[in-house]
Design a protein around this motif. Structure first.
Motif, PDB file in Angstrom:
ATOM      1  N   ILE A 257      24.619  66.415  22.797  1.00 25.03           N
ATOM      2  CA  ILE A 257      25.592  66.022  23.823  1.00 25.03           C
ATOM      3  C   ILE A 257      26.290  64.730  23.410  1.00 25.03           C
ATOM      4  O   ILE A 257      27.518  64.621  23.452  1.00 25.03           O
ATOM      5  CB  ILE A 257      24.918  65.869  25.206  1.00 25.03           C
ATOM      6  N   VAL A 258      25.513  63.747  22.999  1.00 32.23           N
ATOM      7  CA  VAL A 258      26.083  62.456  22.598  1.00 32.23           C
ATOM      8  C   VAL A 258      27.040  62.634  21.424  1.00 32.23           C
ATOM      9  O   VAL A 258      28.143  62.072  21.426  1.00 32.23           O
ATOM     10  CB  VAL A 258      24.961  61.444  22.276  1.00 32.23           C
ATOM     11  N   GLU A 259      26.660  63.424  20.445  1.00 30.62           N
ATOM     12  CA  GLU A 259      27.528  63.657  19.283  1.00 30.62           C
ATOM     13  C   GLU A 259      28.849  64.305  19.699  1.00 30.62           C
ATOM     14  O   GLU A 259      29.926  63.889  19.248  1.00 30.62           O
ATOM     15  CB  GLU A 259      26.808  64.521  18.244  1.00 30.62           C
ATOM     16  N   ARG A 260      28.775  65.343  20.533  1.00 30.87           N
ATOM     17  CA  ARG A 260      29.995  66.046  20.956  1.00 30.87           C
ATOM     18  C   ARG A 260      30.903  65.141  21.775  1.00 30.87           C
ATOM     19  O   ARG A 260      32.116  65.083  21.551  1.00 30.87           O
ATOM     20  CB  ARG A 260      29.637  67.298  21.760  1.00 30.87           C
ATOM     21  N   VAL A 261      30.325  64.432  22.734  1.00 29.59           N
ATOM     22  CA  VAL A 261      31.132  63.615  23.639  1.00 29.59           C
ATOM     23  C   VAL A 261      31.765  62.441  22.897  1.00 29.59           C
ATOM     24  O   VAL A 261      32.946  62.140  23.092  1.00 29.59           O
ATOM     25  CB  VAL A 261      30.297  63.136  24.852  1.00 29.59           C
TER      26      VAL A 261
ATOM     27  N   GLY B  32      28.336  72.666  25.353  1.00 30.70           N
ATOM     28  CA  GLY B  32      27.182  73.003  24.527  1.00 30.70           C
ATOM     29  C   GLY B  32      26.791  74.451  24.754  1.00 30.70           C
ATOM     30  O   GLY B  32      27.459  75.177  25.484  1.00 30.70           O
ATOM     31  N   PRO B  33      25.700  74.866  24.150  1.00 28.49           N
ATOM     32  CA  PRO B  33      25.241  76.247  24.325  1.00 28.49           C
ATOM     33  C   PRO B  33      24.842  76.517  25.761  1.00 28.49           C
ATOM     34  O   PRO B  33      24.364  75.627  26.461  1.00 28.49           O
ATOM     35  CB  PRO B  33      24.046  76.354  23.378  1.00 28.49           C
ATOM     36  N   ASP B  34      25.062  77.732  26.206  1.00 31.78           N
ATOM     37  CA  ASP B  34      24.722  78.131  27.575  1.00 31.78           C
ATOM     38  C   ASP B  34      23.238  78.485  27.615  1.00 31.78           C
ATOM     39  O   ASP B  34      22.857  79.632  27.400  1.00 31.78           O
ATOM     40  CB  ASP B  34      25.585  79.320  28.000  1.00 31.78           C
ATOM     41  N   SER B  35      22.416  77.477  27.837  1.00 32.31           N
ATOM     42  CA  SER B  35      20.967  77.691  27.848  1.00 32.31           C
ATOM     43  C   SER B  35      20.331  76.716  28.825  1.00 32.31           C
ATOM     44  O   SER B  35      20.997  75.841  29.365  1.00 32.31           O
ATOM     45  CB  SER B  35      20.385  77.490  26.451  1.00 32.31           C
ATOM     46  N   ALA B  36      19.052  76.862  28.994  1.00 32.67           N
ATOM     47  CA  ALA B  36      18.303  75.949  29.859  1.00 32.67           C
ATOM     48  C   ALA B  36      17.546  74.918  29.023  1.00 32.67           C
ATOM     49  O   ALA B  36      16.585  74.312  29.492  1.00 32.67           O
ATOM     50  CB  ALA B  36      17.335  76.734  30.733  1.00 32.67           C
TER      51      ALA B  36
END
Length: 193
Positions: free
Chosen positions: A43-47, A29-33
């Motif tokens: 996250i669920v969609e990507r995984v 995902g994006p490199d953020s906090a």
């Protein structure tokens, strides 16, 4: 100091699950906090698009907290994977050697335990991931920065496998008396690019 020494069966299953992911760029995902429901949904969609891992279901009436930055998944082998935008790790609590309840005088014994158990963990990781791109330990005077800047700073041992979009790292914790390390073990995680 107390120790726990269990067979590596759970780690064996978890590493097999991790080894099946050919391209980790799809999970990153994006490199953020950032945190919250939108992050978890992404996250669920990507995984689920990239693996056959099943996301933890929400209970009726349960909502994702605004501070939640990760989500759990169950693999077909029954392993729990915890996924953040930039990190994936197996929640394999019943596998391998660890020491806990360390006091200031336990550092040498903890180091000896890590040294004794590291070869078995490394052999298991090689079984699933092949030969590592890097293997080192703190016996080398340049270990701290050998793989990458500060990569060995809080490690006693480190092995790294490069994969598209990620690095799989197997490592042991470096016990210290100041600040006091209270627990050590051999762990592994996938760091997403």
């Amino acid at each position: 100091m107390k120790t726990q020494d269990r067979p590596l069966d759970e780690d064996d299953l978890a590493m097999a699950d991790l080894a099946e992911v050919a391209d980790w760029t799809q999970l990153a995902g994006p490199d953020s906090a950032a945190a919250g429901p939108a992050v978890v949904r992404a996250i669920v969609e990507r995984v689920t698009a990239a693996t056959d891992w099943q996301p933890w279901p929400l209970e009726p009436g349960e909502e994702i907290e605004p501070t939640t930055a990760s989500w759990g998944f169950t693999t077909r082998r029954g392993i729990t994977m915890v996924v953040f935008d930039g990190l994936v790790f197996a929640d394999a609590r019943n596998s391998g050697w660890s020491a806990y309840g360390l006091g200031p005088d336990d550092m040498a014994e903890a180091e000896a335990g890590l040294d004794a158990h590291w070869p078995d963990h490394l052999a298991l990781a090689r079984k699933h991931f092949g030969e590592p791109d890097y293997v080192g330990d703190e016996s080398s005077p340049t270990f701290r920065d050998e793989w990458a800047q500060r990569a060995g700073a809080d490690r006693r041992h480190l092995a790294v496998w490069r994969r598209p979009g990620a690095q799989i790292q197997l490592f042991s914790d470096k016990p210290t008396s100041d600040p006091l390390t209270t627990a050590v073990g051999v762990n592994y995680a996938v760091y997403l690019d």
